[in-house]
Design a protein around this motif. Structure first.
Motif, PDB file in Angstrom:
ATOM      1  N   ASN A  88       0.807  -1.225   0.000  1.00 38.82           N
ATOM      2  CA  ASN A  88       0.000   0.000   0.000  1.00 38.82           C
ATOM      3  C   ASN A  88       0.836   1.268   0.000  1.00 38.82           C
ATOM      4  OD1 ASN A  88      -2.808  -1.088   0.248  1.00 38.82           O
ATOM      5  ND2 ASN A  88      -1.925  -2.026   2.069  1.00 38.82           N
ATOM      6  N   LEU A  89       2.116   1.137  -0.256  1.00 34.76           N
ATOM      7  CA  LEU A  89       3.021   2.277  -0.289  1.00 34.76           C
ATOM      8  C   LEU A  89       3.481   2.526  -1.713  1.00 34.76           C
ATOM      9  CD1 LEU A  89       4.761   4.341   1.357  1.00 34.76           C
ATOM     10  CD2 LEU A  89       6.533   2.567   1.440  1.00 34.76           C
ATOM     11  N   GLY A  90       3.258   3.753  -2.209  1.00 32.96           N
ATOM     12  CA  GLY A  90       3.736   4.115  -3.540  1.00 32.96           C
ATOM     13  C   GLY A  90       5.238   4.306  -3.518  1.00 32.96           C
ATOM     14  N   LYS A  91       5.937   3.718  -4.512  1.00 37.34           N
ATOM     15  CA  LYS A  91       7.394   3.785  -4.567  1.00 37.34           C
ATOM     16  C   LYS A  91       7.817   4.056  -6.005  1.00 37.34           C
ATOM     17  CE  LYS A  91       6.951  -0.372  -3.105  1.00 37.34           C
ATOM     18  NZ  LYS A  91       5.618  -0.480  -2.475  1.00 37.34           N
ATOM     19  N   VAL A  92       8.593   5.105  -6.239  1.00 36.57           N
ATOM     20  CA  VAL A  92       9.063   5.399  -7.590  1.00 36.57           C
ATOM     21  C   VAL A  92      10.442   6.038  -7.506  1.00 36.57           C
ATOM     22  CG1 VAL A  92       7.869   7.651  -7.649  1.00 36.57           C
ATOM     23  CG2 VAL A  92       8.471   6.503  -9.788  1.00 36.57           C
ATOM     24  N   THR A  93      11.337   5.632  -8.422  1.00 42.27           N
ATOM     25  CA  THR A  93      12.711   6.115  -8.446  1.00 42.27           C
ATOM     26  C   THR A  93      13.007   6.709  -9.824  1.00 42.27           C
ATOM     27  OG1 THR A  93      13.361   4.362  -6.914  1.00 42.27           O
ATOM     28  CG2 THR A  93      15.136   5.479  -8.094  1.00 42.27           C
ATOM     29  N   SER A  94      13.719   7.824  -9.843  1.00 40.13           N
ATOM     30  CA  SER A  94      14.079   8.452 -11.112  1.00 40.13           C
ATOM     31  C   SER A  94      15.104   7.601 -11.848  1.00 40.13           C
ATOM     32  CB  SER A  94      14.640   9.851 -10.875  1.00 40.13           C
ATOM     33  OG  SER A  94      15.798   9.794 -10.063  1.00 40.13           O
ATOM     34  N   SER A  95      15.129   7.704 -13.180  1.00 44.11           N
ATOM     35  CA  SER A  95      16.038   6.888 -13.984  1.00 44.11           C
ATOM     36  C   SER A  95      17.497   7.231 -13.739  1.00 44.11           C
ATOM     37  CB  SER A  95      15.700   7.045 -15.472  1.00 44.11           C
ATOM     38  OG  SER A  95      15.813   8.412 -15.864  1.00 44.11           O
ATOM     39  N   ASP A  96      17.792   8.440 -13.254  1.00 47.28           N
ATOM     40  CA  ASP A  96      19.175   8.790 -12.921  1.00 47.28           C
ATOM     41  C   ASP A  96      19.559   8.347 -11.508  1.00 47.28           C
ATOM     42  OD1 ASP A  96      17.796  10.586 -11.341  1.00 47.28           O
ATOM     43  OD2 ASP A  96      18.708  12.377 -12.196  1.00 47.28           O
ATOM     44  N   GLU A  97      18.615   7.708 -10.816  1.00 51.40           N
ATOM     45  CA  GLU A  97      18.825   7.157  -9.469  1.00 51.40           C
ATOM     46  C   GLU A  97      19.308   8.219  -8.478  1.00 51.40           C
ATOM     47  OE1 GLU A  97      21.343   3.739  -9.886  1.00 51.40           O
ATOM     48  OE2 GLU A  97      19.719   2.513 -10.696  1.00 51.40           O
ATOM     49  N   GLN A  98      18.764   9.421  -8.621  1.00 51.16           N
ATOM     50  CA  GLN A  98      19.099  10.514  -7.707  1.00 51.16           C
ATOM     51  C   GLN A  98      17.924  10.896  -6.808  1.00 51.16           C
ATOM     52  OE1 GLN A  98      22.352  12.023  -7.532  1.00 51.16           O
ATOM     53  NE2 GLN A  98      22.648  10.121  -8.663  1.00 51.16           N
ATOM     54  N   LEU A  99      16.720  10.504  -7.180  1.00 50.13           N
ATOM     55  CA  LEU A  99      15.521  10.884  -6.432  1.00 50.13           C
ATOM     56  C   LEU A  99      14.590   9.688  -6.302  1.00 50.13           C
ATOM     57  CD1 LEU A  99      13.717  13.113  -5.131  1.00 50.13           C
ATOM     58  CD2 LEU A  99      12.813  13.543  -7.431  1.00 50.13           C
ATOM     59  N   ARG A 100      14.054   9.516  -5.096  1.00 53.81           N
ATOM     60  CA  ARG A 100      13.097   8.451  -4.835  1.00 53.81           C
ATOM     61  C   ARG A 100      11.954   9.028  -4.013  1.00 53.81           C
ATOM     62  NH1 ARG A 100      14.450   2.629  -1.863  1.00 53.81           N
ATOM     63  NH2 ARG A 100      13.025   1.378  -3.121  1.00 53.81           N
ATOM     64  N   ILE A 101      10.711   8.662  -4.366  1.00 58.31           N
ATOM     65  CA  ILE A 101       9.544   9.199  -3.672  1.00 58.31           C
ATOM     66  C   ILE A 101       8.679   8.053  -3.159  1.00 58.31           C
ATOM     67  CG2 ILE A 101       7.468  10.631  -3.843  1.00 58.31           C
ATOM     68  CD1 ILE A 101       8.800  12.216  -6.036  1.00 58.31           C
ATOM     69  N   PHE A 102       8.339   8.128  -1.881  1.00 60.26           N
ATOM     70  CA  PHE A 102       7.382   7.212  -1.251  1.00 60.26           C
ATOM     71  C   PHE A 102       6.128   8.022  -0.910  1.00 60.26           C
ATOM     72  CE2 PHE A 102      11.586   5.609  -0.458  1.00 60.26           C
ATOM     73  CZ  PHE A 102      11.475   4.238  -0.582  1.00 60.26           C
ATOM     74  N   SER A 103       4.964   7.528  -1.290  1.00 60.28           N
ATOM     75  CA  SER A 103       3.735   8.280  -1.025  1.00 60.28           C
ATOM     76  C   SER A 103       2.592   7.337  -0.695  1.00 60.28           C
ATOM     77  CB  SER A 103       3.373   9.168  -2.231  1.00 60.28           C
ATOM     78  OG  SER A 103       3.260   8.405  -3.417  1.00 60.28           O
ATOM     79  N   TRP A 104       1.632   7.845   0.082  1.00 60.36           N
ATOM     80  CA  TRP A 104       0.427   7.085   0.427  1.00 60.36           C
ATOM     81  C   TRP A 104      -0.686   8.072   0.768  1.00 60.36           C
ATOM     82  CZ3 TRP A 104       4.434   7.886   3.714  1.00 60.36           C
ATOM     83  CH2 TRP A 104       4.156   8.346   5.009  1.00 60.36           C
ATOM     84  N   ASN A 105      -1.903   7.540   0.925  1.00 59.58           N
ATOM     85  CA  ASN A 105      -3.037   8.425   1.198  1.00 59.58           C
ATOM     86  C   ASN A 105      -4.117   7.694   1.994  1.00 59.58           C
ATOM     87  OD1 ASN A 105      -4.264   6.728  -0.659  1.00 59.58           O
ATOM     88  ND2 ASN A 105      -4.859   8.322  -2.078  1.00 59.58           N
TER      89      ASN A 105
END
Length: 274
Positions: free
Chosen positions: A79-96
């Protein structure tokens, strides 16, 4: 030769043992966070949901502060959103979660590489902020969304990121969001930088609103370096600006990236997309 073989076996054993210990360390975090998310699904009121989400934020932060967290998948937390940028410099975890009035409450934690260090940043949703597509916002003025794609790009020699996200919005409509994020020299996130050329205006973000009865496509295509999306129209002309009646009309538009700017292309031909 025998000594070298023994050394390699011991080295392999050490690496496997170390990897298993690290995996176990994060697996414990996953188990705890999954329990929190189960509690969140069962919670009966806004106050309880808020308290549980603060527990999620606390324990997710603790886990992300551990060495090796940036490359750990966290795939067991469904239930946790997980996405990483292709340059592997930024990662975001989100939920609601859904509020009692039908609106949505969002939470997000960012991991940003800063040399050898990993900065950990919270985004705080501002529920009372008026939605504006031409304003730069801070981490405490976040509009809120679940992000599913991050596209790194460069504008005036500055590294920025285009975010694609979904927002459940309210009872009758959903939203899709194109957001821009950058980071100041001190590492503070800046949301909404004016790099989108849209019908004679320079926008900081784009927000699409449409009926909950339909789905809208919004996707970045790497080979063409463009974001392609459904063109939305009302089901009848008398419903203009009544977005609960808006949906895809079987045509497409796009944002094409050229010289540091994302340019709107209307009636985009999708035949040759990858």
């Amino acid at each position: 030769m025998m000594v070298l073989k023994r050394f390699l076996i011991l080295l392999l054993f050490f690496c496997l043992s170390h990897g298993l210990i690290a995996q176990s360390k994060f697996a414990d975090s996953e188990q705890l966070l999954n329990a929190h998310f189960e509690d969140l699904k069962m919670a009966s009121n806004d106050s309880l949901k808020s308290n549980i989400s603060q527990n999620i934020m606390r324990d997710l932060r603790k886990s992300l502060e551990k060495k090796g967290s940036f490359t750990y998948s966290y795939n067991e937390i469904v239930n946790l959103g997980k996405v990483t940028s292709s340059d592997e410099q930024l990662r975001i975890f989100s939920w609601n979660y859904t509020l009692e009035n039908g609106a949505y409450r969002y939470f997000a934690l960012l991991q940003k590489r800063d040399g050898r260090k990993i900065a950990l940043i919270e985004l705080h949703q501002n529920l009372e902020l008026e939605v504006n597509m031409e304003t730069k916002l801070s981490a405490n003025q976040w509009l809120g969304a679940l992000y599913y794609q991050i596209v790194p790009f460069t504008h005036n020699k500055r590294n920025l990121y285009l975010l694609l996200g979904w927002d459940g919005n309210k009872d009758r409509t959903n939203k899709k969001v194109i957001e821009i994020i950058g980071f100041s020299k001190t590492g503070e996130p800046e949301l909404g930088l004016p790099v989108i050329n849209w019908r004679g205006k320079r926008l900081s973000r784009v927000i699409f609103e449409y009926s909950k009865q339909v789905q809208m496509k919004l996707k970045y295509h790497e080979r063409e370096n463009c974001v392609v999306f459904d063109h939305l129209s009302p089901s009848e002309s008398r419903y203009i600006n009544q977005f609960e009646y808006y949906g895809p009309d079987f045509s497409y538009d796009a944002l094409e990236f050229k010289n540091g700017i994302w340019h709107l292309v209307e009636e985009f031909d999708v035949k040759n997309l990858n």
